[in-house]
Enzyme design. Sequence first.
Site, PDB file in Angstrom:
ATOM      1  N   SER A 133      -5.532  -2.331  -2.134  1.00  0.00           N
ATOM      2  CA  SER A 133      -4.384  -1.872  -2.916  1.00  0.00           C
ATOM      3  C   SER A 133      -3.579  -3.091  -3.322  1.00  0.00           C
ATOM      4  O   SER A 133      -3.582  -4.118  -2.617  1.00  0.00           O
ATOM      5  CB  SER A 133      -3.509  -0.931  -2.073  1.00  0.00           C
ATOM      6  N   TYR A 146       2.592   0.232   5.315  1.00  0.00           N
ATOM      7  CA  TYR A 146       1.413   0.343   4.450  1.00  0.00           C
ATOM      8  C   TYR A 146       0.982  -1.015   3.920  1.00  0.00           C
ATOM      9  O   TYR A 146      -0.206  -1.335   3.907  1.00  0.00           O
ATOM     10  CB  TYR A 146       1.711   1.297   3.296  1.00  0.00           C
TER      11      TYR A 146
END
Length: 248
Positions: A133, A146
Amino acid sequence: MEQTRTAVVTGASSGIGAATARHLAREGFHVFCAARRSDRIEALAAEIGGTPVTCDVTDPDSVAALADVVGDRLDVLVNNAGGAFGSAPVAQADADEWRRMYEVNVLGLMEVTKALLPALLASGAGAILNVGSTAGRIAYEGGAGYTAAKHGTQVVTETLRLELWDQPVRVMEVVPGMVRTEEFSLVRFGGDQAKADAVYAGVAEPLTADDVADAITWMVTRPSYVNIDELVIRPRAQAAHHKVHRQG
């Protein structure tokens, strides 16, 4: 007779994982669709002619069972299982949410890769593709847990490439920015649809799961000597993680 190419896709029950399974099947791969939700992967496998494997990537016994089903030879592994949970600042962070994110995005990736590496090497031209990501490249408020986990995905990928440099296996990472799928943001915000929708508010064309699946399929189907180390893919509206064009 040419041997059918095989692929494992983790987190195949929805989103990027399900789309990737479909794209790889269209390219002629027999896909092992791995995820926790048996009903979803059974339907997907029936649709694409693949094999459903109920698997929790954070459970070593479950991962070992996946390896048993796959067998002695594997061409492609797509480590897609992952997720974000919560968006609290560090001062209000939930340790259990952080632990879950590390377990699925880092430890799960490690467990699956370790279990399937012998089969990938046995193919003579294996490919490991980890779904990272842009959160694994930058920091943003409310995203520490995250971003830490996805930075872990990146570093594991880089380390694997160094460790396997003399082996017949490629190690790659696709790095998506803003992708609108049916579940990612909804899961992150604990089922709060309004918060999930706000992430994409005013963005005319965020990426779709199919966009990322198309990129993944292109990466793993390059000639075996071509390693796409990393491919960052964002919608045109997202000039950077923090700079997104929103209409209205």
